[in-house]
Each structure stands twice: as structure tokens, then as C-alpha cells.
Design an enzyme around this catalytic site. Structure first.
Site, PDB file in Angstrom:
ATOM      1  N   CYS A   1     -32.518 -38.598  29.386  1.00 39.07           N
ATOM      2  CA  CYS A   1     -32.542 -37.332  30.139  1.00 39.07           C
ATOM      3  C   CYS A   1     -31.686 -36.266  29.465  1.00 39.07           C
ATOM      4  O   CYS A   1     -31.737 -35.117  29.853  1.00 39.07           O
ATOM      5  CB  CYS A   1     -31.998 -37.511  31.553  1.00 39.07           C
ATOM      6  SG  CYS A   1     -32.996 -38.537  32.623  1.00 39.07           S
TER       7      CYS A   1
ATOM      8  N   LYS B   1     -47.030 -45.287  34.039  1.00 36.14           N
ATOM      9  CA  LYS B   1     -46.190 -44.253  33.438  1.00 36.14           C
ATOM     10  C   LYS B   1     -46.534 -44.109  31.954  1.00 36.14           C
ATOM     11  O   LYS B   1     -46.799 -45.125  31.293  1.00 36.14           O
ATOM     12  CB  LYS B   1     -44.733 -44.715  33.617  1.00 36.14           C
ATOM     13  CG  LYS B   1     -43.725 -43.697  33.237  1.00 36.14           C
ATOM     14  CD  LYS B   1     -42.315 -44.246  33.418  1.00 36.14           C
ATOM     15  CE  LYS B   1     -41.397 -43.334  32.641  1.00 36.14           C
ATOM     16  NZ  LYS B   1     -40.130 -43.798  32.293  1.00 36.14           N
TER      17      LYS B   1
ATOM     18  N   HIS C   1     -35.344 -43.682  33.053  1.00 34.28           N
ATOM     19  CA  HIS C   1     -35.273 -44.428  31.789  1.00 34.28           C
ATOM     20  C   HIS C   1     -34.607 -45.784  32.036  1.00 34.28           C
ATOM     21  O   HIS C   1     -33.527 -46.065  31.496  1.00 34.28           O
ATOM     22  CB  HIS C   1     -34.488 -43.624  30.737  1.00 34.28           C
ATOM     23  CG  HIS C   1     -35.083 -42.283  30.466  1.00 34.28           C
ATOM     24  ND1 HIS C   1     -34.682 -41.134  31.101  1.00 34.28           N
ATOM     25  CD2 HIS C   1     -36.103 -41.918  29.648  1.00 34.28           C
ATOM     26  CE1 HIS C   1     -35.407 -40.122  30.684  1.00 34.28           C
ATOM     27  NE2 HIS C   1     -36.287 -40.559  29.813  1.00 34.28           N
TER      28      HIS C   1
ATOM     29  N   CYS D   1     -27.099 -40.424  30.257  1.00 35.73           N
ATOM     30  CA  CYS D   1     -28.411 -40.974  29.910  1.00 35.73           C
ATOM     31  C   CYS D   1     -28.988 -40.137  28.777  1.00 35.73           C
ATOM     32  O   CYS D   1     -29.278 -38.946  28.969  1.00 35.73           O
ATOM     33  CB  CYS D   1     -29.349 -40.950  31.121  1.00 35.73           C
ATOM     34  SG  CYS D   1     -31.055 -41.341  30.655  1.00 35.73           S
TER      35      CYS D   1
ATOM     36  N   CYS E   1     -30.669 -45.450  35.036  1.00 32.12           N
ATOM     37  CA  CYS E   1     -31.363 -44.187  35.281  1.00 32.12           C
ATOM     38  C   CYS E   1     -32.794 -44.511  35.726  1.00 32.12           C
ATOM     39  O   CYS E   1     -33.501 -45.224  35.028  1.00 32.12           O
ATOM     40  CB  CYS E   1     -31.393 -43.346  34.002  1.00 32.12           C
ATOM     41  SG  CYS E   1     -32.558 -41.985  34.119  1.00 32.12           S
TER      42      CYS E   1
ATOM     43  N   LYS F   1     -44.053 -45.247  25.474  1.00 41.30           N
ATOM     44  CA  LYS F   1     -44.278 -45.854  24.155  1.00 41.30           C
ATOM     45  C   LYS F   1     -44.330 -47.361  24.263  1.00 41.30           C
ATOM     46  O   LYS F   1     -45.138 -48.015  23.629  1.00 41.30           O
ATOM     47  CB  LYS F   1     -43.145 -45.463  23.205  1.00 41.30           C
ATOM     48  CG  LYS F   1     -43.432 -44.221  22.426  1.00 41.30           C
ATOM     49  CD  LYS F   1     -42.414 -44.072  21.306  1.00 41.30           C
ATOM     50  CE  LYS F   1     -42.380 -42.632  20.852  1.00 41.30           C
ATOM     51  NZ  LYS F   1     -41.157 -42.224  20.252  1.00 41.30           N
TER      52      LYS F   1
ATOM     53  N   HIS G   1     -47.472 -33.453  27.496  1.00 41.88           N
ATOM     54  CA  HIS G   1     -47.026 -32.165  26.931  1.00 41.88           C
ATOM     55  C   HIS G   1     -48.206 -31.199  26.838  1.00 41.88           C
ATOM     56  O   HIS G   1     -48.054 -29.994  27.037  1.00 41.88           O
ATOM     57  CB  HIS G   1     -46.427 -32.359  25.531  1.00 41.88           C
ATOM     58  CG  HIS G   1     -45.360 -33.410  25.473  1.00 41.88           C
ATOM     59  ND1 HIS G   1     -45.512 -34.584  24.772  1.00 41.88           N
ATOM     60  CD2 HIS G   1     -44.136 -33.477  26.056  1.00 41.88           C
ATOM     61  CE1 HIS G   1     -44.417 -35.323  24.908  1.00 41.88           C
ATOM     62  NE2 HIS G   1     -43.575 -34.678  25.687  1.00 41.88           N
TER      63      HIS G   1
ATOM     64  N   HIS H   1     -47.905 -35.773  23.420  1.00 45.05           N
ATOM     65  CA  HIS H   1     -48.894 -36.591  24.114  1.00 45.05           C
ATOM     66  C   HIS H   1     -49.549 -35.750  25.203  1.00 45.05           C
ATOM     67  O   HIS H   1     -49.216 -34.581  25.396  1.00 45.05           O
ATOM     68  CB  HIS H   1     -48.308 -37.913  24.608  1.00 45.05           C
ATOM     69  CG  HIS H   1     -47.215 -37.799  25.640  1.00 45.05           C
ATOM     70  ND1 HIS H   1     -47.371 -37.136  26.841  1.00 45.05           N
ATOM     71  CD2 HIS H   1     -45.950 -38.285  25.649  1.00 45.05           C
ATOM     72  CE1 HIS H   1     -46.268 -37.222  27.543  1.00 45.05           C
ATOM     73  NE2 HIS H   1     -45.380 -37.900  26.840  1.00 45.05           N
TER      74      HIS H   1
HETATM   75  O1  ME8 Z   1     -37.350 -32.208  28.869  1.00 41.53           O
HETATM   76  N1  ME8 Z   1     -47.051 -35.576  33.101  1.00 41.53           N
HETATM   77  O2  ME8 Z   1     -38.391 -32.149  26.807  1.00 41.53           O
HETATM   78  P1  ME8 Z   1     -39.449 -33.326  26.930  1.00 41.53           P
HETATM   79  C1  ME8 Z   1     -46.957 -34.243  33.052  1.00 41.53           C
HETATM   80  N2  ME8 Z   1     -36.451 -30.705  25.818  1.00 41.53           N
HETATM   81  N3  ME8 Z   1     -46.149 -33.571  32.199  1.00 41.53           N
HETATM   82  C2  ME8 Z   1     -45.417 -34.285  31.334  1.00 41.53           C
HETATM   83  C3  ME8 Z   1     -45.485 -35.693  31.304  1.00 41.53           C
HETATM   84  C4  ME8 Z   1     -46.338 -36.337  32.249  1.00 41.53           C
HETATM   85  N4  ME8 Z   1     -46.459 -37.650  32.320  1.00 41.53           N
HETATM   86  N5  ME8 Z   1     -44.643 -36.116  30.344  1.00 41.53           N
HETATM   87  C5  ME8 Z   1     -44.077 -35.016  29.784  1.00 41.53           C
HETATM   88  C6  ME8 Z   1     -37.456 -31.797  27.721  1.00 41.53           C
HETATM   89  N6  ME8 Z   1     -44.530 -33.900  30.374  1.00 41.53           N
HETATM   90  C7  ME8 Z   1     -36.516 -30.709  27.226  1.00 41.53           C
HETATM   91  C8  ME8 Z   1     -36.996 -29.379  27.758  1.00 41.53           C
HETATM   92  S1  ME8 Z   1     -36.756 -26.713  28.053  1.00 41.53           S
HETATM   93  C9  ME8 Z   1     -35.512 -25.637  27.881  1.00 41.53           C
HETATM   94  C10 ME8 Z   1     -36.097 -28.224  27.432  1.00 41.53           C
HETATM   95  C11 ME8 Z   1     -44.161 -32.520  30.017  1.00 41.53           C
HETATM   96  O3  ME8 Z   1     -39.970 -33.531  25.545  1.00 41.53           O
HETATM   97  C12 ME8 Z   1     -43.593 -31.730  31.195  1.00 41.53           C
HETATM   98  O4  ME8 Z   1     -43.739 -30.367  30.923  1.00 41.53           O
HETATM   99  O5  ME8 Z   1     -38.848 -34.497  27.621  1.00 41.53           O
HETATM  100  C13 ME8 Z   1     -42.138 -32.088  31.144  1.00 41.53           C
HETATM  101  O6  ME8 Z   1     -41.313 -31.174  31.863  1.00 41.53           O
HETATM  102  C14 ME8 Z   1     -41.888 -32.011  29.657  1.00 41.53           C
HETATM  103  O7  ME8 Z   1     -43.095 -32.563  29.074  1.00 41.53           O
HETATM  104  C15 ME8 Z   1     -40.666 -32.787  29.197  1.00 41.53           C
HETATM  105  O8  ME8 Z   1     -40.620 -32.706  27.796  1.00 41.53           O
END
Ligand code: ME8
Length: 529
Positions: free
Chosen positions: A130, A310, A147, A127, A144, A313, A21, A18
Site C-alpha cells: 500500500c 482478486k 496484501h 505495508c 494488511c 500475480k 489499470h 493490467h
Molecule cells: O495506487 N479493479 O498505484 P497502483 C479496478 N501509485 N481498478 C483497479 C484494479 C481492479 N482490480 N486494480 C488496479 C497506486 N486498479 C498509486 C497511485 S496517484 C497519485 C498514486 C486501478 O499501481 C485503480 O485505478 O496500485 C486503482 O486505484 C489503481 O489501479 C491503483 O494503481
């Protein structure tokens, strides 16, 4: 050649990408493009975090029951998204790849040898959202805070623990000695407090019988490695840890791990502690003089909401940026994300603001300037770039000095990850000079469309300086708006593919537009919505 290694987080595949990311990934892409343009050899890694229970739950919800098929399908979705959006990554890692398993195993054994892994009983709340254990102090009303809809899982198991607490003092000293290690400054202070007051030993495995996904603990298949311990190691795997020693030596340590603020504890505390431990028994992770090779900088950007809410989904406000591309084009979205929200701070994404910026900043300001400068040059100078013979300062919008100042300011801001300030300067100028807004005003002030009747030489100077200014702006904004820059250079009568092979200093030197070059019929850069 100088090297630059930048990474994004590897995202969970419990859904499709989304706009959140895309934010991190676009920022990393801009840095990769910027540093390549500056002549550095760049390694830009992205990927997916596959060994997570979150993914298993999402698979079940999607009605799938074959984990490998689900992971294959989702990895393809993520990769295709980055390809569709023109993200210039060098490596897309999946943590189910055998080379990553080998890297994790090697790393685990090094930490074990350092005496930092022990078996203990874990009792507490987990959680899955997280992928993290939660202490009571981290909960709000027993839930949490990130979440709140998810039930916490009460876990009581024998796990392997990592002696993270051994590294508390070393980490605090490191951050004091290298303040650039964590950015921005507010996050650095937050992480210092966290390390000082809350950084405890981490449970780094779970009982295999409770975990469908995950890498088995070396020599103990009854346990699987905790997903964060495994995921962080991806930053080593992608540059050859355990598979290509010379590549690894060349690329590690990373210059920058770009992450969101939600995952700084893992990146700025757990990850460096893991490396400090493994480095004691793995020479690949040490410098010649025996110091652990830690990433040079970890920068956490803020989170944004969508129309004040926020991203979620259940709220149903997930935006796949590819749905916006047909209307706005990806460059406008890249521009908007980096201009609207100061990097490091929280902000809001709204379609109204995107439209406003599209119309005002892109269509009316940038697009209009180029279009007018080209249209007038074609009309008054035989469809060519005019030769500026007389050099009256009154008729010159910018010059060598101005271009240099603009580029210096831009580079400083991009290197400091102040994307919004970099763009702000291009649009609003430095001290009221050399911005796109001033360039448009310059046309109003000098009125070349009237002046042509009395002083065509002056008009030639005006138009040449505007065309040349547009060329320099194109090369500056190119890492952020690559398609737009290409269109601008082409409209200025140059071959983008040939031009881009010149070194950046040349490209940014005043005088790149050659008088008498044919100017093709200009196309609208940002069509009306
Ligand atoms: O945490 N605003 O993966 P994840 C800005 N797999 N950035 C956002 C966002 C938002 N509302 N939502 C998501 C993980 N992001 C682990 C990481 S690394 C070794 C492992 C972005 O799929 C932002 O970069 O939950 C956040 O840190 C990341 O998506 C979390 O992605």
C-alpha cells in the site's frame, strides 16, 4: 473556451498494466474524448509513480540492479501500452522528472512555512504493497487486508510529520458544503467517517538510508519524501506548477481526479489537506479571494475481480488487455468494461461475459442493424441513401425529437459518470423507444424486404430513418467506441475526418445523412468470433 482537466492515478511500475489499470484509464479517456467533442479544451494526464519502494523490490525480483534503467524500461512499457490502446492523453508524467522534483520541493516549502511539518518519532507497521503505515485497527489477523501475503515492516524512525489533523474540521465542512467533491455517495460517507474518526498526522518522510527511491527532503538529505506526498503533487506538476505559471493558472484546479476505491483516503483526505496547507503560503494555489484551489471532484470507481478472483500475480490471472485485442478489438473491451460494471460499484470481469456481450450487443444488435440498413438501401435504392419523400410516422423509426432525447439522456449519464446507463439507453432505448434493439425490431415489424414490392416510398422512409439513426448513434458512442464510430460513419458514405470537424450539436441534429449519397459495400462491424 471552457476547459476540462481530468487525471488518472499514476500507477506503480512494479509490473505491467493490467485490465484494472485499463479500466480507470479508459474511463478517463472516454471523458476526455467526450468533453473535447463537446467543444471543451481538455487536458488529460496519466503517468507512473516511480519513487516507490515497491518498484525497487520489483526490480530486485526481476534480477535488475540499476534503478534508473529499470524505471526507464518500465515507463516505456506503460507509455507504449497507452499508445497501443489509443489513449488520448495529453501528458504522461514520470515522477523522476526534474520538473516534478522542483514542484514537490516548492510545495514542501509552502507546507513547512505554514507550520504544518514537524519532526517526530514514528513507530509502527508499514505495508509496502500500500506504501502506507497501518494502524492496528486497519489490520486483519496482524496483516494488511489488501496484501495479506506481504510481511508488514516494523518501522521505528525519526520522520517528518504533516499536521493533517489541523485540517479535519475544514475538510468535513468542505465535503458538507460541496457534496460533489467526493463521488459516488457511498464513498463520500466512507471518507467522512474516515476523516472524523481516523484522520491523523501523517509521517511524510523516511530515513534516506532505508530508501533507494524518493525525492530528498529539502535541506535535509538524510530524509526522503514519502511517496504518496510526492505522487499526489503530480497533479500540479503536469499543469505547470513551478514551471509555467500561466498554464497552471489556466488549468488548475482539476475538474476530476478519477481513481479506484483503494486510494480514496489519499485523494479525498490527505491531498486536499496538503493543498489547504500549502495554499496559505503559495498564491498559485489560491483564488483571488484567498481560498485554496482544490480539485473540483474526485470519483472512485469500484474494483473488479477476474472470474470471481482478486487480480493477482500469484493467482496468475493478470490480463493484459492487449492480448484480448486481436480477438475482440479494443472497442469491444472498452464497451464491455463500461457497460458491464456500473461505475462506482464492484464487479467481475469474465471472458464468457465479454463474449456474450460481443455477440449479443455488438455483433447481433449494433453491427446487424447497420449492416441490414445499408444492405437494403444499396439493394433497393441503387446503392445510395434513399430520399424520404413521404413522411408517414408509421415508417419513421426516429426523428429530430427522438434524436434529441437520446442525446440529452446520453450526455447527462456520461457527465454523471453513469457509463453503463448511457450505453444501456442506446441499446434499450428510452421508455422502450429509440434503442438499437427497438430499431432491429422495427425492421421485423415493418418488413421493408416485403414492403418494397408494394410501397417503395415507405421503404425509403424506413431506411432513411434507420441510416440517420445509426449516424447519430455513431456520434454518441464515439468517445466510448472511437474505431467503431469511424467505421460506421465511413460505411454511411461520409468522410469521418471532415465530419468530425463539425460541432457536436450539428452532428447530432437529425438530417445529417444526405439522400443520394453513395453507400459503399458494408463491412461487418463485429466479425463472428
Ligand atoms: O495506487 N479493479 O498505484 P497502483 C479496478 N501509485 N481498478 C483497479 C484494479 C481492479 N482490480 N486494480 C488496479 C497506486 N486498479 C498509486 C497511485 S496517484 C497519485 C498514486 C486501478 O499501481 C485503480 O485505478 O496500485 C486503482 O486505484 C489503481 O489501479 C491503483 O494503481
Amino acid at each position: 473556451m471552457k476547459k476540462y482537466y481530468v487525471s488518472t492515478p499514476i500507477y506503480y511500475v512494479n509490473g505491467s498494466p493490467h485490465i484494472g489499470h485499463v479500466y480507470t484509464t479508459v474511463a478517463a479517456d472516454v471523458l476526455a474524448r467526450f468533453e473535447r467533442r463537446r467543444g471543451k479544451e481538455v487536458f488529460f494526464s496519466v503517468g507512473v509513480d516511480e519513487n516507490s519502494q515497491k518498484n525497487v523490490e520489483a526490480m530486485a525480483k526481476a534480477g535488475d540492479d540499476n534503478l534508473q534503467n529499470y524505471l526507464d524500461k518500465m515507463a516505456q512499457i506503460w507509455k507504449t501500452a497507452w499508445d497501443d490502446l489509443g489513449i488520448t492523453y495529453d501528458r504522461f508524467i514520470r515522477t523522476t522528472e526534474p520538473c516534478h522534483h522542483a514542484a514537490v520541493e516548492r510545495f514542501w516549502r509552502a507546507v513547512l512555512k505554514s507550520g504544518d511539518i514537524y519532526k517526530g518519532k514514528y513507530e509502527g507497521n508499514y505495508c509496502t504493497g500500500c506504501e502506507s503505515f497501518k494502524t492496528d485497527s486497519e489490520l486483519a489477523d496482524g496483516r494488511c487486508p489488501l496484501h495479506p501475503k506481504d510481511e508488514l515492516k516494523a518501522v521505528s524512525e525519526e520522520n517528518y510529520f504533516f499536521k493533517a489533523s489541523n485540517y479535519r474540521d475544514e475538510l468535513l465542512a468542505l465535503i458538507d458544503k460541496h457534496p460533489e467533491f467526493v463521488g459516488p455517495v457511498a464513498r463520500k460517507n466512507e471518507i467522512k467517517n474516515y476523516i472524523r474518526d481516523h484522520f491523523q498526522d501523517f509521517s511524510i518522510s523516511r530515513e534516506s538510508k532505508n530508501m533507494e527511491a524518493g525525492i530528498p527532503v529539502p535541506d535535509d538529505p538524510s530524509q526522503k519524501i514519502y511517496v504518496w506526498f510526492d505522487a499526489l503533487i503530480n497533479y500540479l506538476t503536469v499543469v505547470g506548477y513551478g514551471t509555467d505559471e500561466s498554464a497552471f493558472k489556466q488549468w488548475w484546479p482539476a475538474d476530476l481526479h478519477l481513481v479506484g476505491k483503494d486510494i480514496i483516503k489519499f485523494h479525498c483526505a490527505l491531498w486536499p489537506a496538503m493543498i489547504l496547507s500549502a495554499a496559505k503560503n503559495d498564491p498559485a494555489l489560491r483564488t483571488e479571494d484567498g481560498k485554496a484551489k482544490l480539485p473540483k471532484r474526485i470519483f472512485a470507481h469500484g474494483f473488479f475481480t477476474i472470474e470471481g478472483q482478486k487480480i493477482s500475480k500469484s493467482i496468475g490471472n493478470i490480463i493484459d488487455p492487449r492480448d484480448l485485442v486481436p480477438t475482440y478489438g479494443f472497442d469491444a473491451i472498452r464497451y464491455f468494461l463500461l457497460r458491464e460494471i456500473p461505475f462506482g460499484e464492484d464487479g467481475d470481469f469474465s471472458i464468457d461475459r465479454l463474449r456474450e456481450r460481443y455477440v449479443h450487443d455488438l455483433s447481433n444488435t449494433l453491427g446487424n442493424l447497420l449492416n441490414r440498413a445499408i444492405a437494403m438501401s444499396r439493394k433497393y435504392f441503387d446503392e445510395k441513401i434513399p430520399a424520404a419523400i413521404s413522411h408517414s410516422a408509421n415508417y419513421t423509426f426516429a426523428d429530430e425529437q427522438g434524436a434529441k432525447e437520446l442525446a440529452k439522456n446520453f450526455d447527462k449519464n456520461i457527465s454523471g459518470l453513469s457509463f453503463d446507463s448511457a450505453l444501456e439507453t442506446i441499446w434499450n432505448g428510452i421508455e422502450g423507444k429509440y434503442g438499437l434493439l427497438q430499431a432491429n425490431k422495427f425492421i421485423e415489424d415493418t418488413q421493408p424486404f416485403k414492403l418494397i414490392k408494394t410501397d417503395p416510398d415507405a421503404v425509403a422512409v424506413i431506411l432513411y430513418s434507420l441510416l440517420e439513426y445509426c449516424r447519430i448513434v455513431a456520434w454518441l458512442i464515439e468517445p466510448i467506441m472511437p474505431e467503431t464510430a469511424k467505421k460506421m460513419i465511413t460505411q454511411l458514405g461520409q468522410d469521418f475526418e471532415i465530419e468530425q470537424n463539425r460541432n457536436r450539436e450539428d452532428l447530432l441534429s437529425w438530417g445529417g445523412c444526405k439522400p443520394n449519397t453513395d453507400l459503399p459495400q458494408p463491412e461487418v462491424l463485429f466479425p463472428p468470433l
